[in-house]
Write a protein that holds these residues in place. Structure first.
Motif, PDB file in Angstrom:
ATOM      1  N   VAL A   1       0.852  -1.189   0.000  1.00 51.05           N
ATOM      2  CA  VAL A   1       0.000   0.000   0.000  1.00 51.05           C
ATOM      3  C   VAL A   1       0.888   1.239   0.000  1.00 51.05           C
ATOM      4  O   VAL A   1       1.722   1.413   0.894  1.00 51.05           O
ATOM      5  CB  VAL A   1      -0.943   0.034   1.222  1.00 51.05           C
ATOM      6  CG1 VAL A   1      -1.786   1.305   1.203  1.00 51.05           C
ATOM      7  CG2 VAL A   1      -1.834  -1.199   1.248  1.00 51.05           C
ATOM      8  N   LEU A   2       0.725   2.083  -1.000  1.00 48.80           N
ATOM      9  CA  LEU A   2       1.482   3.331  -1.106  1.00 48.80           C
ATOM     10  C   LEU A   2       0.639   4.490  -0.603  1.00 48.80           C
ATOM     11  O   LEU A   2      -0.543   4.594  -0.946  1.00 48.80           O
ATOM     12  CB  LEU A   2       1.872   3.573  -2.567  1.00 48.80           C
ATOM     13  CG  LEU A   2       2.633   4.861  -2.887  1.00 48.80           C
ATOM     14  CD1 LEU A   2       4.018   4.841  -2.251  1.00 48.80           C
ATOM     15  CD2 LEU A   2       2.735   5.065  -4.395  1.00 48.80           C
ATOM     16  N   VAL A   3       1.241   5.365   0.225  1.00 49.16           N
ATOM     17  CA  VAL A   3       0.539   6.561   0.690  1.00 49.16           C
ATOM     18  C   VAL A   3       1.120   7.798   0.022  1.00 49.16           C
ATOM     19  O   VAL A   3       2.311   7.858  -0.282  1.00 49.16           O
ATOM     20  CB  VAL A   3       0.604   6.713   2.223  1.00 49.16           C
ATOM     21  CG1 VAL A   3      -0.195   5.636   2.909  1.00 49.16           C
ATOM     22  CG2 VAL A   3       2.050   6.713   2.713  1.00 49.16           C
ATOM     23  N   LYS A   4       0.276   8.792  -0.195  1.00 46.62           N
ATOM     24  CA  LYS A   4       0.685  10.019  -0.873  1.00 46.62           C
ATOM     25  C   LYS A   4       1.119  11.084   0.122  1.00 46.62           C
ATOM     26  O   LYS A   4       0.741  12.251   0.028  1.00 46.62           O
ATOM     27  CB  LYS A   4      -0.462  10.540  -1.742  1.00 46.62           C
ATOM     28  CG  LYS A   4      -0.851   9.599  -2.876  1.00 46.62           C
ATOM     29  CD  LYS A   4      -1.969  10.214  -3.717  1.00 46.62           C
ATOM     30  CE  LYS A   4      -2.339   9.325  -4.887  1.00 46.62           C
ATOM     31  NZ  LYS A   4      -3.433   9.930  -5.708  1.00 46.62           N
ATOM     32  N   THR A   5       1.894  10.671   1.099  1.00 45.80           N
ATOM     33  CA  THR A   5       2.458  11.602   2.071  1.00 45.80           C
ATOM     34  C   THR A   5       3.971  11.404   2.086  1.00 45.80           C
ATOM     35  O   THR A   5       4.510  10.583   1.352  1.00 45.80           O
ATOM     36  CB  THR A   5       1.874  11.360   3.473  1.00 45.80           C
ATOM     37  OG1 THR A   5       2.043   9.963   3.820  1.00 45.80           O
ATOM     38  CG2 THR A   5       0.400  11.710   3.537  1.00 45.80           C
ATOM     39  N   GLY A   6       4.693  12.145   2.943  1.00 43.93           N
ATOM     40  CA  GLY A   6       6.129  11.962   3.064  1.00 43.93           C
ATOM     41  C   GLY A   6       6.860  12.256   1.789  1.00 43.93           C
ATOM     42  O   GLY A   6       6.701  13.321   1.179  1.00 43.93           O
TER      43      GLY A   6
ATOM     44  N   THR B   1       3.543  -1.660  -9.954  1.00 49.19           N
ATOM     45  CA  THR B   1       2.312  -0.981  -9.546  1.00 49.19           C
ATOM     46  C   THR B   1       1.920  -1.407  -8.140  1.00 49.19           C
ATOM     47  O   THR B   1       1.809  -2.614  -7.867  1.00 49.19           O
ATOM     48  CB  THR B   1       1.160  -1.331 -10.508  1.00 49.19           C
ATOM     49  OG1 THR B   1       1.533  -0.971 -11.834  1.00 49.19           O
ATOM     50  CG2 THR B   1      -0.115  -0.603 -10.117  1.00 49.19           C
ATOM     51  N   PRO B   2       1.708  -0.463  -7.235  1.00 48.03           N
ATOM     52  CA  PRO B   2       1.263  -0.827  -5.881  1.00 48.03           C
ATOM     53  C   PRO B   2      -0.085  -1.542  -5.929  1.00 48.03           C
ATOM     54  O   PRO B   2      -0.922  -1.284  -6.794  1.00 48.03           O
ATOM     55  CB  PRO B   2       1.134   0.526  -5.172  1.00 48.03           C
ATOM     56  CG  PRO B   2       1.976   1.461  -5.964  1.00 48.03           C
ATOM     57  CD  PRO B   2       1.882   0.982  -7.380  1.00 48.03           C
ATOM     58  N   ASP B   3      -0.283  -2.445  -4.974  1.00 44.03           N
ATOM     59  CA  ASP B   3      -1.577  -3.118  -4.885  1.00 44.03           C
ATOM     60  C   ASP B   3      -2.683  -2.127  -4.559  1.00 44.03           C
ATOM     61  O   ASP B   3      -3.809  -2.259  -5.045  1.00 44.03           O
ATOM     62  CB  ASP B   3      -1.524  -4.214  -3.812  1.00 44.03           C
ATOM     63  CG  ASP B   3      -0.600  -5.365  -4.209  1.00 44.03           C
ATOM     64  OD1 ASP B   3      -0.633  -5.777  -5.382  1.00 44.03           O
ATOM     65  OD2 ASP B   3       0.157  -5.823  -3.335  1.00 44.03           O
ATOM     66  N   HIS B   4      -2.354  -1.145  -3.716  1.00 47.67           N
ATOM     67  CA  HIS B   4      -3.328  -0.125  -3.318  1.00 47.67           C
ATOM     68  C   HIS B   4      -2.608   1.204  -3.130  1.00 47.67           C
ATOM     69  O   HIS B   4      -1.419   1.226  -2.790  1.00 47.67           O
ATOM     70  CB  HIS B   4      -4.036  -0.502  -2.012  1.00 47.67           C
ATOM     71  CG  HIS B   4      -4.745  -1.823  -2.063  1.00 47.67           C
ATOM     72  ND1 HIS B   4      -6.031  -1.963  -2.527  1.00 47.67           N
ATOM     73  CD2 HIS B   4      -4.330  -3.071  -1.708  1.00 47.67           C
ATOM     74  CE1 HIS B   4      -6.388  -3.233  -2.457  1.00 47.67           C
ATOM     75  NE2 HIS B   4      -5.382  -3.922  -1.963  1.00 47.67           N
ATOM     76  N   VAL B   5      -3.320   2.303  -3.331  1.00 49.33           N
ATOM     77  CA  VAL B   5      -2.789   3.646  -3.103  1.00 49.33           C
ATOM     78  C   VAL B   5      -3.792   4.401  -2.243  1.00 49.33           C
ATOM     79  O   VAL B   5      -4.991   4.427  -2.550  1.00 49.33           O
ATOM     80  CB  VAL B   5      -2.546   4.409  -4.422  1.00 49.33           C
ATOM     81  CG1 VAL B   5      -2.001   5.808  -4.133  1.00 49.33           C
ATOM     82  CG2 VAL B   5      -1.579   3.647  -5.328  1.00 49.33           C
ATOM     83  N   LEU B   6      -3.302   4.998  -1.152  1.00 48.66           N
ATOM     84  CA  LEU B   6      -4.148   5.787  -0.246  1.00 48.66           C
ATOM     85  C   LEU B   6      -3.609   7.209  -0.145  1.00 48.66           C
ATOM     86  O   LEU B   6      -2.412   7.436  -0.317  1.00 48.66           O
ATOM     87  CB  LEU B   6      -4.157   5.160   1.154  1.00 48.66           C
ATOM     88  CG  LEU B   6      -4.762   3.769   1.306  1.00 48.66           C
ATOM     89  CD1 LEU B   6      -4.554   3.274   2.740  1.00 48.66           C
ATOM     90  CD2 LEU B   6      -6.243   3.782   0.961  1.00 48.66           C
ATOM     91  N   ASP B   7      -4.485   8.132   0.167  1.00 49.35           N
ATOM     92  CA  ASP B   7      -4.030   9.505   0.380  1.00 49.35           C
ATOM     93  C   ASP B   7      -3.122   9.592   1.602  1.00 49.35           C
ATOM     94  O   ASP B   7      -2.174  10.379   1.620  1.00 49.35           O
ATOM     95  CB  ASP B   7      -5.226  10.450   0.554  1.00 49.35           C
ATOM     96  CG  ASP B   7      -5.956  10.697  -0.759  1.00 49.35           C
ATOM     97  OD1 ASP B   7      -5.317  10.561  -1.827  1.00 49.35           O
ATOM     98  OD2 ASP B   7      -7.152  11.006  -0.714  1.00 49.35           O
ATOM     99  N   SER B   8      -3.408   8.795   2.635  1.00 52.89           N
ATOM    100  CA  SER B   8      -2.598   8.829   3.851  1.00 52.89           C
ATOM    101  C   SER B   8      -2.856   7.577   4.676  1.00 52.89           C
ATOM    102  O   SER B   8      -3.761   6.785   4.377  1.00 52.89           O
ATOM    103  CB  SER B   8      -2.925  10.069   4.688  1.00 52.89           C
ATOM    104  OG  SER B   8      -4.211   9.950   5.288  1.00 52.89           O
TER     105      SER B   8
END
Length: 270
Positions: free
Chosen positions: A234-239, A252-259
């Motif tokens: 799971v990739l987060v769009k922070t940091g 490709t990440p399995d999942h992408v979250l905002d945070s």
């Protein structure tokens, strides 16, 4: 997301930036704890010991202790004990992590090195931690000379940069490739994205890779490296997340979250 029985969580850029909790991160961690989901915090942080990391996170409100944390230095110590027992190790790193290098003999520069001679007490292993002011030209040049004489090279990670409150700062991976090429050696990496690091985390949790999830802000070292071990990523769009890095990645990440705040919902803990 059925079948996930444990979670591996990166710290810097996921839970905190410059050790300040990101919005919603503490509450999300509390929901995971309430669900009694086993978790381990996996980090390439090399500036603080496990106890110091746990204390800093606790002050931000995170319900974690030192036993919940696996750091690159602790993984490095295990590797050195197994593969270079009794070796003299020269640590080049920003921060004090000696307490997590149990069973490793750390040495300073022998007098002969300062005078340009080989010295009888030259180190057997050069160990790179995280970059900082200690990564000066004289220090890197001395490491280069040790490697030319036959010392082994071990790196806690290959991170190129990390995010601070002031922006991005260069990390060890910005210096390591040049040193490897100049000395004709290849560093053994003990932290993320090393497969052994993820295997250690899985052993700590007591679950197979197919039942684990890794959440991080580094698409290569955190997410894709975990997926190559069979762990859900799971990739987060922070940091340190950047859209261009995401697009250029070789997977490709399995999942992408905002945070991280969105993880309990992804796992079904509403």
């Amino acid at each position: 997301m059925k079948g996930i029985g444990a979670v591996l969580i990166d710290i810097d850029g996921v839970l905190t930036v410059s050790w300040k909790a990101l919005p919603g991160a503490v509450e999300a961690m509390e929901r995971l704890r309430a669900a009694e989901l086993p978790l381990v915090l996996v980090t390439n942080t090399t500036s603080r010991t496990r106890a110091a990391v746990a204390g800093r996170l606790a002050r931000e409100g995170f319900p974690v202790g030192a036993d919940d944390i696996l750091t690159a230095p602790t993984a490095t110590a295990a590797y050195l004990r197994a593969h270079h027992p009794d070796a003299r190790c020269l640590l080049i790193s920003s921060g004090e992590v000696g307490a997590d290098l149990e069973g490793v003999e750390l040495v300073g520069e022998p007098e002969g090195e300062r005078e340009g001679a080989a010295g009888r007490d030259a180190p057997d292993v050069i160990v790179f931690g995280g970059a900082g002011p200690e990564f000066s030209y004289p220090t890197l040049n001395r490491a280069f000379r040790h490697l030319q004489r036959g010392a082994h090279l071990v790196a806690m990670h290959r991170n190129l940069y990390w995010r601070t409150a002031d922006g991005f700062d260069l990390d060890t991976g910005a210096f390591l490739p040049g040193l490897e090429r100049a000395a004709g050696v290849t560093a053994t990496v003990t932290g993320k994205p090393s497969p052994a690091f993820f295997d250690t985390a899985l052993a700590h949790l007591g679950v197979p890779a197919s039942e684990a999830l890794m959440i991080g802000d580094d698409i290569e070292s955190d997410v894709l490296a975990a997926q190559r071990r069979g762990i859900t990523g799971v990739l987060v769009k922070t940091g340190k997340y950047l859209p261009e890095t995401h697009r250029a990645a070789d997977g490709t990440p399995d999942h992408v979250l905002d945070s991280f705040a969105g993880l309990p919902g992804l796992l079904g803990y509403t």
